[in-house]
Design a protein around this motif. Structure first.
Motif, PDB file in Angstrom:
ATOM      1  N   GLN A  58       0.814  -1.202   0.000  1.00 54.96           N
ATOM      2  CA  GLN A  58       0.000   0.000   0.000  1.00 54.96           C
ATOM      3  C   GLN A  58       0.857   1.266   0.000  1.00 54.96           C
ATOM      4  OE1 GLN A  58      -2.609  -0.234   3.368  1.00 54.96           O
ATOM      5  NE2 GLN A  58      -3.993  -1.693   2.384  1.00 54.96           N
ATOM      6  N   PRO A  59       0.336   2.351  -0.596  1.00 56.43           N
ATOM      7  CA  PRO A  59       1.046   3.635  -0.497  1.00 56.43           C
ATOM      8  C   PRO A  59       1.221   4.020   0.968  1.00 56.43           C
ATOM      9  CG  PRO A  59      -0.732   3.749  -2.104  1.00 56.43           C
ATOM     10  CD  PRO A  59      -0.887   2.442  -1.406  1.00 56.43           C
ATOM     11  N   GLY A  60       2.377   4.573   1.274  1.00 61.47           N
ATOM     12  CA  GLY A  60       2.682   4.934   2.649  1.00 61.47           C
ATOM     13  C   GLY A  60       3.512   3.897   3.374  1.00 61.47           C
ATOM     14  N   THR A  61       3.841   2.790   2.680  1.00 59.61           N
ATOM     15  CA  THR A  61       4.671   1.755   3.300  1.00 59.61           C
ATOM     16  C   THR A  61       6.123   2.216   3.341  1.00 59.61           C
ATOM     17  OG1 THR A  61       3.201  -0.006   2.515  1.00 59.61           O
ATOM     18  CG2 THR A  61       5.436  -0.640   3.163  1.00 59.61           C
ATOM     19  N   VAL A  62       6.703   2.219   4.527  1.00 58.37           N
ATOM     20  CA  VAL A  62       8.074   2.674   4.692  1.00 58.37           C
ATOM     21  C   VAL A  62       8.868   1.614   5.443  1.00 58.37           C
ATOM     22  CG1 VAL A  62       7.566   3.933   6.839  1.00 58.37           C
ATOM     23  CG2 VAL A  62       9.550   4.570   5.488  1.00 58.37           C
ATOM     24  N   VAL A  63      10.114   1.391   5.011  1.00 58.48           N
ATOM     25  CA  VAL A  63      11.031   0.456   5.652  1.00 58.48           C
ATOM     26  C   VAL A  63      12.274   1.237   6.069  1.00 58.48           C
ATOM     27  CG1 VAL A  63      12.460  -1.594   5.356  1.00 58.48           C
ATOM     28  CG2 VAL A  63      10.177  -1.527   4.349  1.00 58.48           C
ATOM     29  N   GLU A  64      12.624   1.163   7.361  1.00 64.31           N
ATOM     30  CA  GLU A  64      13.751   1.929   7.901  1.00 64.31           C
ATOM     31  C   GLU A  64      14.815   1.044   8.537  1.00 64.31           C
ATOM     32  OE1 GLU A  64      11.888   5.467  10.165  1.00 64.31           O
ATOM     33  OE2 GLU A  64      10.362   3.903  10.071  1.00 64.31           O
ATOM     34  N   SER A  65      14.660  -0.252   8.440  1.00 63.65           N
ATOM     35  CA  SER A  65      15.628  -1.151   9.069  1.00 63.65           C
ATOM     36  C   SER A  65      15.686  -2.444   8.267  1.00 63.65           C
ATOM     37  CB  SER A  65      15.219  -1.457  10.521  1.00 63.65           C
ATOM     38  OG  SER A  65      13.951  -2.105  10.547  1.00 63.65           O
ATOM     39  N   GLY A  66      16.623  -3.314   8.629  1.00 63.34           N
ATOM     40  CA  GLY A  66      16.716  -4.618   7.994  1.00 63.34           C
ATOM     41  C   GLY A  66      17.423  -4.592   6.662  1.00 63.34           C
ATOM     42  N   ILE A  67      16.948  -3.758   5.718  1.00 62.09           N
ATOM     43  CA  ILE A  67      17.571  -3.673   4.399  1.00 62.09           C
ATOM     44  C   ILE A  67      18.213  -2.313   4.170  1.00 62.09           C
ATOM     45  CG2 ILE A  67      16.015  -5.385   3.372  1.00 62.09           C
ATOM     46  CD1 ILE A  67      14.461  -3.036   2.129  1.00 62.09           C
ATOM     47  N   CYS A  68      18.209  -1.453   5.197  1.00 60.75           N
ATOM     48  CA  CYS A  68      18.791  -0.125   5.081  1.00 60.75           C
ATOM     49  C   CYS A  68      20.249  -0.138   5.541  1.00 60.75           C
ATOM     50  CB  CYS A  68      17.976   0.873   5.899  1.00 60.75           C
ATOM     51  SG  CYS A  68      16.274   1.060   5.318  1.00 60.75           S
ATOM     52  N   HIS A  69      20.897   1.005   5.415  1.00 60.27           N
ATOM     53  CA  HIS A  69      22.307   1.121   5.797  1.00 60.27           C
ATOM     54  C   HIS A  69      22.477   0.812   7.286  1.00 60.27           C
ATOM     55  CE1 HIS A  69      26.277   2.937   6.448  1.00 60.27           C
ATOM     56  NE2 HIS A  69      26.445   2.856   5.137  1.00 60.27           N
ATOM     57  N   PRO A  70      23.578   0.164   7.663  1.00 57.10           N
ATOM     58  CA  PRO A  70      23.764  -0.197   9.077  1.00 57.10           C
ATOM     59  C   PRO A  70      23.755   0.982  10.032  1.00 57.10           C
ATOM     60  CG  PRO A  70      25.327  -1.376   7.690  1.00 57.10           C
ATOM     61  CD  PRO A  70      24.638  -0.383   6.806  1.00 57.10           C
ATOM     62  N   THR A  71      24.296   2.131   9.624  1.00 53.58           N
ATOM     63  CA  THR A  71      24.409   3.263  10.554  1.00 53.58           C
ATOM     64  C   THR A  71      23.870   4.578  10.004  1.00 53.58           C
ATOM     65  OG1 THR A  71      26.658   3.727   9.754  1.00 53.58           O
ATOM     66  CG2 THR A  71      26.443   2.258  11.663  1.00 53.58           C
ATOM     67  N   GLU A  72      23.845   4.760   8.696  1.00 55.19           N
ATOM     68  CA  GLU A  72      23.421   6.033   8.118  1.00 55.19           C
ATOM     69  C   GLU A  72      21.900   6.119   8.016  1.00 55.19           C
ATOM     70  OE1 GLU A  72      25.622   6.367   4.486  1.00 55.19           O
ATOM     71  OE2 GLU A  72      27.558   6.292   5.514  1.00 55.19           O
ATOM     72  N   PHE A  73      21.394   7.338   7.816  1.00 56.07           N
ATOM     73  CA  PHE A  73      19.965   7.636   7.854  1.00 56.07           C
ATOM     74  C   PHE A  73      19.374   7.505   6.445  1.00 56.07           C
ATOM     75  CE2 PHE A  73      16.761  11.203   9.204  1.00 56.07           C
ATOM     76  CZ  PHE A  73      15.720  10.300   9.046  1.00 56.07           C
ATOM     77  N   ASP A  74      18.763   6.366   6.171  1.00 60.02           N
ATOM     78  CA  ASP A  74      18.089   6.182   4.890  1.00 60.02           C
ATOM     79  C   ASP A  74      16.810   5.392   5.120  1.00 60.02           C
ATOM     80  OD1 ASP A  74      19.397   3.747   5.445  1.00 60.02           O
ATOM     81  OD2 ASP A  74      19.405   3.195   3.339  1.00 60.02           O
ATOM     82  N   TYR A  75      15.910   5.459   4.155  1.00 59.44           N
ATOM     83  CA  TYR A  75      14.663   4.693   4.242  1.00 59.44           C
ATOM     84  C   TYR A  75      14.107   4.476   2.839  1.00 59.44           C
ATOM     85  CZ  TYR A  75      12.746   9.476   4.075  1.00 59.44           C
ATOM     86  OH  TYR A  75      12.470  10.777   3.745  1.00 59.44           O
ATOM     87  N   PHE A  76      13.337   3.409   2.692  1.00 61.30           N
ATOM     88  CA  PHE A  76      12.628   3.107   1.456  1.00 61.30           C
ATOM     89  C   PHE A  76      11.159   3.437   1.662  1.00 61.30           C
ATOM     90  CE2 PHE A  76      16.351   0.393   1.161  1.00 61.30           C
ATOM     91  CZ  PHE A  76      16.712   0.494  -0.176  1.00 61.30           C
ATOM     92  N   LEU A  77      10.581   4.175   0.701  1.00 59.55           N
ATOM     93  CA  LEU A  77       9.190   4.593   0.825  1.00 59.55           C
ATOM     94  C   LEU A  77       8.421   4.281  -0.454  1.00 59.55           C
ATOM     95  CD1 LEU A  77       6.811   6.151   2.128  1.00 59.55           C
ATOM     96  CD2 LEU A  77       7.813   8.254   1.218  1.00 59.55           C
ATOM     97  N   MET A  78       7.324   3.548  -0.318  1.00 57.28           N
ATOM     98  CA  MET A  78       6.400   3.345  -1.436  1.00 57.28           C
ATOM     99  C   MET A  78       5.296   4.380  -1.269  1.00 57.28           C
ATOM    100  SD  MET A  78       5.753   1.378  -4.119  1.00 57.28           S
ATOM    101  CE  MET A  78       6.336  -0.300  -3.864  1.00 57.28           C
ATOM    102  N   SER A  79       5.381   5.455  -2.019  1.00 60.40           N
ATOM    103  CA  SER A  79       4.430   6.551  -1.843  1.00 60.40           C
ATOM    104  C   SER A  79       3.280   6.510  -2.837  1.00 60.40           C
ATOM    105  CB  SER A  79       5.152   7.901  -1.971  1.00 60.40           C
ATOM    106  OG  SER A  79       5.794   8.004  -3.236  1.00 60.40           O
ATOM    107  N   HIS A  80       3.384   5.714  -3.892  1.00 57.12           N
ATOM    108  CA  HIS A  80       2.384   5.746  -4.955  1.00 57.12           C
ATOM    109  C   HIS A  80       1.641   4.415  -5.063  1.00 57.12           C
ATOM    110  CE1 HIS A  80       5.787   3.721  -6.684  1.00 57.12           C
ATOM    111  NE2 HIS A  80       5.130   3.431  -7.782  1.00 57.12           N
ATOM    112  N   PRO A  81       0.435   4.442  -5.610  1.00 57.44           N
ATOM    113  CA  PRO A  81      -0.290   3.188  -5.836  1.00 57.44           C
ATOM    114  C   PRO A  81       0.224   2.500  -7.093  1.00 57.44           C
ATOM    115  CG  PRO A  81      -1.612   5.042  -6.583  1.00 57.44           C
ATOM    116  CD  PRO A  81      -0.364   5.632  -5.966  1.00 57.44           C
TER     117      PRO A  81
END
Length: 865
Positions: A749-772
């Motif tokens: 669904q739009p609004g799904t965000v992942v901030e851990s597990g597959i992101c950088h070990p220490t830096e600030f990044d995230y994956f966001l599915m914003s669109h349908p």
């Protein structure tokens, strides 16, 4: 420049404000807003990797050989010298160029040189054929040439400390150990590179290939890469596809490329057909068939020649003979198509000719030329797979790579999980949208979409002075069809709240291959004279989707007339559908200065004056040449509702692009102050188009450009900056585990965000599915927060980014990347249309021309017409 301050004083003060390369901001606590869930990703965990150090060697060959042959030589070297009990049965890995890694030091000393014989083929069949050729030559008493011998030099260059990678994954090492990651990546790719057709980090197989027409076919394959993610190393696996040339008789390809039948081959080809064929076949490798399997040879096509009847040479008896007569005399069978042009093969200066009918296309050759529209459509159809299908194919890829039975992975102690990684995710609630009109109520989109039924634009515009230009003959765009569309468009705009003060604009028919600039100037004059007012817009009817006409229209309207144009295709005009007119109205309203909607309760930005800037810098591609300049585009928000944006674009050489960017920032800051009467206290910078290897360099240069702009505006002015890189070109995909986590297309669904597990070990990044999702498997956007003086944190950064996907004015759905970055990309692309021939326009002078008043433009046009 700040008043009363010299340039030297500004430069001195700015030196104190500028930043050098800084440590990227560290990951804050993950956000909690939204519904917690779990999703499947296309990553697999690496459970172990080398415990000890790995030795890095440099490999070189003398004489130099093409990369396509290097792996064959390396395998021959490995089989003869290394993979033996005498050496220790060691299995090093190789990147196909220069880098070799070994889990155990090779007993070679610091440097060692080997003589390596070139293998006589790519497989057992080709090697056997080489032996047959040699035996046949010896039986006939002819002297044979043995295999070529190459000098291979192996030099130890470094020791890779794998313990540093463990420290980095644990968050105890601030710098990324790229050498260790590169080593593991080469270990991972070594065996597939020998087994499959390789392009970059992807591997392809002919099994399951599908024709694309025109002698091309699409091969399925897989992408794999290893990267640090979530405190471990993970392998990213994704399905991939690319085009290859169809193997088999060359004449089959000729017929497909030219769209002719077999009976047409006997008539030969005209000059146009020959030129088209040469463009397609140049560089293609073919294998001869007229000497049988034992006598087959491979060549590369250089160009096309005359036909076999007209091309002659002096034979061994000193007699002039045609190629057609030679083949009949020597091989006993006349050529079936002597009127076809000959291939000139190998070195074009040596004039080696070969009839096309005795050649086969060598399999496994990648199709590097641009696909035509039909081929592209077929390619999209082949690659467009629903999420559950793509997930299944990725799981099949795990079985194909067979990590557990890979002797090279075992040699390096690399062990991999056998199932896809399940990541923690959260689904943020959709924002509430505000529209205009008395009866309009705020609406919360569902599945990232909404409609405009019974709604008005939030700030509808008014259209009085406009005209219509049809770049078609009147018989092809009948007045009745055009009038019906204009009437439907006016009705739709009125329903949405726009004031259509002139429902019968003047119409001009023009030749699409003629003087486009002159036609638009004439339409400009007619539109202004019709209502005695400066024209606001031109509606353009296009015959097709061709780029040259569209580009010229935008060049003239943007840089000469200074008014917007709205282009529509005739096939849509002919249908005059209400939904299409609604989509056109969305664009028209914002081009005329209106506002379509606003997001209610945008987080954070209303607390202090904040400007959000999308930035994109495009450089010329290798095919465009070095003379084309870079284009920098900035788009900045002008209000707290993020519904009005201003753009700045510069077309300049890459050498001074950051100086130009500083001037562009000044322009946006001035616009913001004129609209809001306040200076921004915070700047959020979304930067598109930066690769990971450039993060530090580009970020430092652009933050300093922003700092310099602010300091020139007012001495000591230093708003807080947050710098975020936007990445769309990656292979990360999400797959819902439960139906409740999927939208109508089967994507998350739009609004799904992942901030851990597959992101950088220490830096600030995230994956966001914003669109349908529409069709196929949607791609989330990857955001990297590199610099954050605003201390936004994960909660604010993810929510703001997500809600900004809903303010894109040209659609009734959330978009895939944050809107300011999307707009910057559009502006940069548009700037490339402003070139005419080899000359690029000066943006500043264009803007001044566009802002000229109507009387001046009318007077100028009167002289020209």
């Amino acid at each position: 420049m700040a008043s009363g301050t010299s340039e030297s004083e500004l430069s001195s003060d700015f030196g104190k404000l500028s930043v050098q390369h800084v440590q990227f901001v560290q990951r804050p606590a993950v956000g909690r807003r939204g519904r917690m869930t779990k999703i499947r990703t296309n990553y697999v965990d690496v459970t172990s990797f080398p415990q000890g150090d790995v030795t890095h060697y440099d490999v070189s060959f003398t004489p130099d050989i093409p990369p396509v042959f290097i792996r064959r030589l390396f395998k021959a070297w490995e089989d003869k010298y290394i993979s033996s009990k005498e050496v220790g049965n060691i299995h090093p890995v190789f990147d196909g160029r220069k880098n070799m890694f070994s889990a155990k030091p090779l007993p070679l000393g610091e440097t060692h040189t080997f003589d390596v014989e070139e293998p006589e083929g790519d497989d057992e069949e080709e090697i056997a054929r080489a032996h047959q050729q040699r035996e046949a030559a010896q039986a006939a008493g002819r002297q044979t040439r043995g295999p070529r011998v190459f000098r291979m030099r192996v030099k130890k260059v470094a020791t890779v400390n794998m313990a540093q990678l463990r420290e980095f994954l644990a968050g105890r090492l601030p710098t990324t150990p790229y050498d260790a990651i590169m080593c593991l990546d080469i270990v991972l790719r070594h065996l597939p590179s020998f087994k499959y057709a390789t392009v970059g980090r992807s591997f392809y197989t002919q099994a399951g290939a599908q024709s694309l027409q025109g002698g091309a076919e699409v091969w399925p394959g897989y992408h794999q890469s290893i990267r640090p993610a979530g405190g471990t190393m993970k392998i990213n696996i994704d399905v991939s596809s690319t085009a290859f040339y169809e193997a088999g008789p060359l004449l089959n390809m000729v017929m497909k490329v030219l769209g002719i039948r077999q009976q047409d081959l006997g008539r030969g080809l005209d000059q146009r057909g020959t030129s088209k064929l040469e463009k397609t076949l140049k560089g293609l490798r073919v294998q001869t068939t007229h000497r049988g399997a034992a006598g087959a040879k491979r060549y590369r096509i250089a160009k096309m020649g005359d036909n076999a009847n007209n091309t002659t040479f002096t034979n061994e008896q000193g007699v002039t003979e045609s190629i057609a007569a030679y083949f009949h005399r020597v091989y006993g069978t006349p050529l079936q198509y002597p009127q076809l042009p000959l291939l000139i093969i190998g070195d074009p200066s040596k004039n080696m000719f070969m009839p096309m009918e005795v050649c086969n296309v060598v399999p496994g050759q990648r199709h590097t030329r641009k696909l035509n529209e039909r081929q592209t459509a077929e390619m999209i159809k082949f690659t467009c797979q629903p999420p559950h299908v793509r997930s299944g194919k990725i799981s099949q890829g795990l079985a194909l790579f067979d990590y557990a039975d890979n002797m090279y992975l075992n040699e390096f102690g690399l062990k991999v999980e056998d199932d896809l990684f399940i990541a923690d995710a959260r689904v943020m609630p959709a924002p509430t949208l505000e529209f205009g009109g008395r009866a309009a109520r705020p609406e919360t989109p569902r599945d990232g979409t909404w409609n405009l039924r019974n709604k008005n634009f939030l700030a509808p515009s008014s259209l009085k002075a406009w005209g219509v230009v049809c770049f078609m003959h009147e018989r092809d765009c009948p007045p009745a069809v055009r009038e019906k569309f204009v009437n439907e468009l006016c009705n739709t705009c009125t329903q949405l709240g726009m004031q259509m003060q002139n429902r019968s604009p003047p119409v001009l028919y023009a030749n699409p291959a003629g003087n486009v600039e002159g036609a638009l100037k004439s339409a400009f004059m007619q539109a202004g004279n019709a209502v005695s007012s400066r024209p606001q817009m031109l509606l353009i009817v296009l015959p097709n989707t061709g780029v040259p006409l569209y580009a010229e229209i935008k060049r003239v309207s943007d840089t000469i007339l200074g008014i917007p144009t709205q282009c529509v295709q005739y096939r849509h005009v002919n249908q005059a559908k209400s939904q299409y007119c609604q989509n056109v109205a969305l664009k028209m309203n914002v081009k005329l200065g209106g506002m379509n909607l606003a997001v209610k309760d945008l987080p954070w930005v209303g607390q202090a004056p904040t400007i959000i800037i999308g930035a994109d810098v495009t450089h010329p591609s290798p095919t465009e040449g070095k003379n084309k300049p870079s284009v920098a585009a900035l788009v900045g928000s002008m209000d707290a509702r993020m519904s009005k944006f201003a753009a700045s674009v510069k077309v300049k050489p890459a050498a001074n692009i950051y100086d130009e960017m500083s001037l562009m920032v000044i322009e946006l800051l001035k616009n913001f102050y004129q609209v809001s009467s306040r200076k921004p206290e915070r700047i959020v910078w979304y930067r598109d188009g930066v690769s990971e290897g450039q993060f530090g360099e580009v970020m430092t240069a652009e933050i300093n450009a922003i700092r310099k702009a602010c300091h020139r505006m007012e001495r000591g002015y230093k708003p807080a900056i947050t710098y975020i890189v936007v990445q769309k070109r990656h292979h990360t995909r999400f797959f819902p585990l439960e139906r409740t986590d999927a939208d109508r297309s089967g994507n998350v669904q739009p609004g799904t965000v992942v901030e851990s597990g597959i992101c950088h070990p220490t830096e600030f990044d995230y994956f966001l599915m914003s669109h349908p999702g529409l069709q196929g498997t949607s791609r989330p956007c990857h955001y990297n927060v590199l610099f954050d003086e605003n201390n936004m944190g994960s909660e604010v950064a993810t929510e703001l980014t997500y809600k900004l996907a809903y303010v894109y004015a040209r659609a009734t759905r959330a978009v895939s990347i944050v809107t300011p970055a999307y707009y910057a990309n559009i502006v940069a692309s548009r700037a490339r249309f402003h070139a005419k021939g080899e000359h690029w326009s000066d943006t500043e002078s264009e803007t001044s021309r566009g802002e000229a008043n109507y009387a001046s433009v009318k007077a100028e046009l009167a002289k020209l017409m």
